[in-house]
Structure formats: structure tokens, C-alpha cells
Design a protein around this motif. Structure first.
Motif, mmCIF file in Angstrom:
data_model
loop_
_atom_site.group_PDB
_atom_site.id
_atom_site.type_symbol
_atom_site.label_atom_id
_atom_site.label_comp_id
_atom_site.label_asym_id
_atom_site.label_seq_id
_atom_site.Cartn_x
_atom_site.Cartn_y
_atom_site.Cartn_z
ATOM 1 N N MET A 1 0.846 -1.183 0.000
ATOM 2 C CA MET A 1 0.000 0.000 0.000
ATOM 3 C C MET A 1 0.893 1.250 0.000
ATOM 4 O O MET A 1 1.813 1.371 0.787
ATOM 5 C CB MET A 1 -0.895 -0.007 1.236
ATOM 6 N N ILE A 2 0.588 2.168 -0.878
ATOM 7 C CA ILE A 2 1.342 3.419 -0.974
ATOM 8 C C ILE A 2 0.786 4.407 0.044
ATOM 9 O O ILE A 2 -0.422 4.582 0.163
ATOM 10 C CB ILE A 2 1.268 4.010 -2.390
ATOM 11 N N VAL A 3 1.675 5.058 0.768
ATOM 12 C CA VAL A 3 1.291 6.070 1.746
ATOM 13 C C VAL A 3 1.642 7.432 1.186
ATOM 14 O O VAL A 3 2.750 7.638 0.692
ATOM 15 C CB VAL A 3 2.031 5.833 3.087
ATOM 16 N N TYR A 4 0.691 8.356 1.251
ATOM 17 C CA TYR A 4 0.928 9.718 0.796
ATOM 18 C C TYR A 4 1.058 10.622 2.001
ATOM 19 O O TYR A 4 0.277 10.529 2.935
ATOM 20 C CB TYR A 4 -0.200 10.188 -0.120
ATOM 21 N N GLU A 5 2.044 11.477 1.976
ATOM 22 C CA GLU A 5 2.283 12.410 3.065
ATOM 23 C C GLU A 5 1.978 13.828 2.595
ATOM 24 O O GLU A 5 2.336 14.202 1.487
ATOM 25 C CB GLU A 5 3.741 12.316 3.517
ATOM 26 N N SER A 6 1.334 14.584 3.451
ATOM 27 C CA SER A 6 1.023 15.978 3.153
ATOM 28 C C SER A 6 2.159 16.853 3.658
ATOM 29 O O SER A 6 2.581 16.723 4.809
ATOM 30 C CB SER A 6 -0.288 16.360 3.835
ATOM 31 N N GLU A 7 2.651 17.744 2.795
ATOM 32 C CA GLU A 7 3.757 18.631 3.147
ATOM 33 C C GLU A 7 3.474 20.022 2.600
ATOM 34 O O GLU A 7 2.855 20.163 1.553
ATOM 35 C CB GLU A 7 5.071 18.161 2.507
ATOM 36 N N SER A 8 4.014 21.018 3.283
ATOM 37 C CA SER A 8 3.966 22.368 2.734
ATOM 38 C C SER A 8 4.867 22.408 1.497
ATOM 39 O O SER A 8 5.977 21.873 1.518
ATOM 40 C CB SER A 8 4.443 23.376 3.776
ATOM 41 N N LEU A 9 4.385 22.995 0.427
ATOM 42 C CA LEU A 9 5.118 23.039 -0.831
ATOM 43 C C LEU A 9 6.466 23.728 -0.659
ATOM 44 O O LEU A 9 6.569 24.768 -0.027
ATOM 45 C CB LEU A 9 4.294 23.787 -1.883
ATOM 46 N N GLY A 10 7.493 23.118 -1.249
ATOM 47 C CA GLY A 10 8.833 23.688 -1.207
ATOM 48 C C GLY A 10 9.529 23.554 -2.548
ATOM 49 O O GLY A 10 9.027 22.883 -3.468
ATOM 50 N N ASN A 11 10.694 24.177 -2.660
ATOM 51 C CA ASN A 11 11.451 24.144 -3.918
ATOM 52 C C ASN A 11 11.861 22.739 -4.338
ATOM 53 O O ASN A 11 12.101 22.495 -5.513
ATOM 54 C CB ASN A 11 12.703 25.021 -3.796
ATOM 55 N N ASP A 31 3.184 27.152 -12.188
ATOM 56 C CA ASP A 31 3.575 28.538 -12.456
ATOM 57 C C ASP A 31 3.413 29.505 -11.279
ATOM 58 O O ASP A 31 4.090 30.536 -11.247
ATOM 59 C CB ASP A 31 2.774 29.092 -13.640
ATOM 60 N N SER A 32 2.515 29.199 -10.331
ATOM 61 C CA SER A 32 2.178 30.204 -9.323
ATOM 62 C C SER A 32 2.292 29.765 -7.872
ATOM 63 O O SER A 32 2.449 30.616 -6.992
ATOM 64 C CB SER A 32 0.738 30.692 -9.559
ATOM 65 N N ALA A 33 2.193 28.502 -7.591
ATOM 66 C CA ALA A 33 2.087 28.040 -6.202
ATOM 67 C C ALA A 33 3.292 28.437 -5.350
ATOM 68 O O ALA A 33 3.121 28.934 -4.237
ATOM 69 C CB ALA A 33 1.866 26.535 -6.157
ATOM 70 N N LEU A 34 4.497 28.221 -5.856
ATOM 71 C CA LEU A 34 5.686 28.580 -5.066
ATOM 72 C C LEU A 34 5.759 30.081 -4.819
ATOM 73 O O LEU A 34 6.086 30.518 -3.711
ATOM 74 C CB LEU A 34 6.958 28.088 -5.756
ATOM 75 N N HIS A 35 5.458 30.877 -5.841
ATOM 76 C CA HIS A 35 5.460 32.328 -5.678
ATOM 77 C C HIS A 35 4.440 32.751 -4.612
ATOM 78 O O HIS A 35 4.739 33.598 -3.759
ATOM 79 C CB HIS A 35 5.175 33.023 -7.005
ATOM 80 N N CYS A 36 3.256 32.168 -4.656
ATOM 81 C CA CYS A 36 2.225 32.507 -3.667
ATOM 82 C C CYS A 36 2.664 32.114 -2.260
ATOM 83 O O CYS A 36 2.399 32.843 -1.301
ATOM 84 C CB CYS A 36 0.905 31.842 -4.028
ATOM 85 N N ASN A 37 3.345 30.975 -2.128
ATOM 86 C CA ASN A 37 3.878 30.583 -0.811
ATOM 87 C C ASN A 37 4.868 31.622 -0.310
ATOM 88 O O ASN A 37 4.801 32.060 0.838
ATOM 89 C CB ASN A 37 4.572 29.216 -0.895
ATOM 90 N N ARG A 38 5.809 32.016 -1.178
ATOM 91 C CA ARG A 38 6.853 32.972 -0.778
ATOM 92 C C ARG A 38 6.276 34.342 -0.431
ATOM 93 O O ARG A 38 6.752 35.015 0.476
ATOM 94 C CB ARG A 38 7.900 33.114 -1.883
ATOM 95 N N SER A 39 5.239 34.747 -1.149
ATOM 96 C CA SER A 39 4.660 36.075 -0.914
ATOM 97 C C SER A 39 3.530 36.050 0.121
ATOM 98 O O SER A 39 2.889 37.071 0.364
ATOM 99 C CB SER A 39 4.156 36.669 -2.236
#
Length: 166
Positions: A1-11, A31-39
Motif C-alpha cells: 500500500m502506498i502512503v501519501y504524506e502531506s507537506e507544505s510546498l517547497g522548492n 507557475d504560481s504556487a511557489l510564488h504565492c507561498n513565498r509572498s
């Protein structure tokens, strides 16, 4: 069984092969998710396989303000003219995972993050602006109430908290 882990988006997360079948959701992640995290305009969380870095699902959350007059009267009753809310801005599951009931699990993950945040920063509602009729039907299955003639849906935070603790 594959386990998925939730993480805050990073580079370090691999986003390039993500495909949920909706171009708007795919391109926003890349295109936008990392920028939105940083800002600090939206916080994105991704699911990755245990020990991996390839995103297979994601959701984004942001602070929101709802005008009482835009809500159904039964939801707005007793609310101030402007109500603090959380916007579930995006939620998407890679096509490879669709059809397995994981969409509800992903939504529950997002709801748990919102409940944690609302313990420290007040919000009365969770708001979703669904992309299309298919998404509206998905959210309605999980207790969200649609504004007639619109793809905007609401759910009270008190109801979400109660549903996750029972």
C-alpha cells in the motif's frame, strides 16, 4: 500500500508531471504556487509518496473576507457585515489517483489544516469557488452549500470542526 504524506510546498518538490486533467489547476501549481507561498498570498500543501518529492495532489488555502450580503441568509444570520473566512483556493488530485475515493481524503486533509489554523486565527466560514459543475457536486457531497446561480460554496467552520472530531 502506498502512503501519501502531506507537506507544505517547497522548492524540492517535483511539479512538472502533475496532471489532474484540468489545465487551469495544473498550470497554477507549476507557475504560481511557489510564488504565492513565498509572498504569503496562499499556502499550498502537496501530497507526495512516502520518501518522495513528486507531487500527486495539492490544495491551497488563503485568508478571505466574505460580505454578508453575498451569503445565503441562513448562513449569514448573526454575522457581521464582513466575515472572516478561509478560501480553499485550489484542490486537485493527479489523474493516476482519481477514482479511488482519494478526493475526499484530500479534502479532509485540507479541512484539518483549516481547523488547525482557525484555532489561532478566527474564521467563521470555509469558502470554495468551484471550477465547474463537477467540482460543485463534489463539494456538495461533503456538506458545502452552494449559492444559487454561482459556483461559490460555503461551509461553517463550526460544522467542519464538529465533523472532524466525531
Amino acid at each position: 500500500m502506498i502512503v501519501y504524506e502531506s507537506e507544505s510546498l517547497g522548492n524540492h518538490h517535483r511539479l512538472d508531471s502533475f496532471d489532474c486533467g484540468k489545465d487551469e489547476l495544473n498550470s497554477w501549481l507549476v507557475d504560481s504556487a511557489l510564488h504565492c507561498n513565498r509572498s504569503n498570498t496562499a499556502r499550498t500543501f502537496v501530497w507526495v509518496e512516502s520518501g518522495g518529492s513528486k507531487a500527486v495532489a495539492y490544495y491551497s488555502l488563503t485568508a478571505h473576507l466574505v460580505e454578508k450580503g453575498t451569503m445565503p441568509s441562513r448562513l449569514g444570520r448573526g454575522s457581521p457585515e464582513q466575515c472572516p473566512a478561509v478560501l480553499l483556493a485550489r484542490l486537485a488530485l493527479d489523474k493516476k489517483l482519481q477514482g479511488r475515493g482519494l478526493g475526499g481524503v484530500l479534502l479532509a486533509d485540507a479541512l484539518e489544516q483549516v481547523v488547525l489554523a482557525v484555532r489561532n486565527v478566527a474564521a467563521r466560514f470555509l469558502v470554495v469557488d468551484a471550477l465547474d459543475g463537477e467540482a460543485v457536486a463534489f463539494y456538495e457531497r461533503y456538506g458545502f452549500k452552494r449559492i444559487p446561480g454561482d459556483n461559490r460554496l460555503f461551509r461553517k467552520m463550526s460544522d467542519i470542526t464538529a465533523s472532524l472530531t466525531t
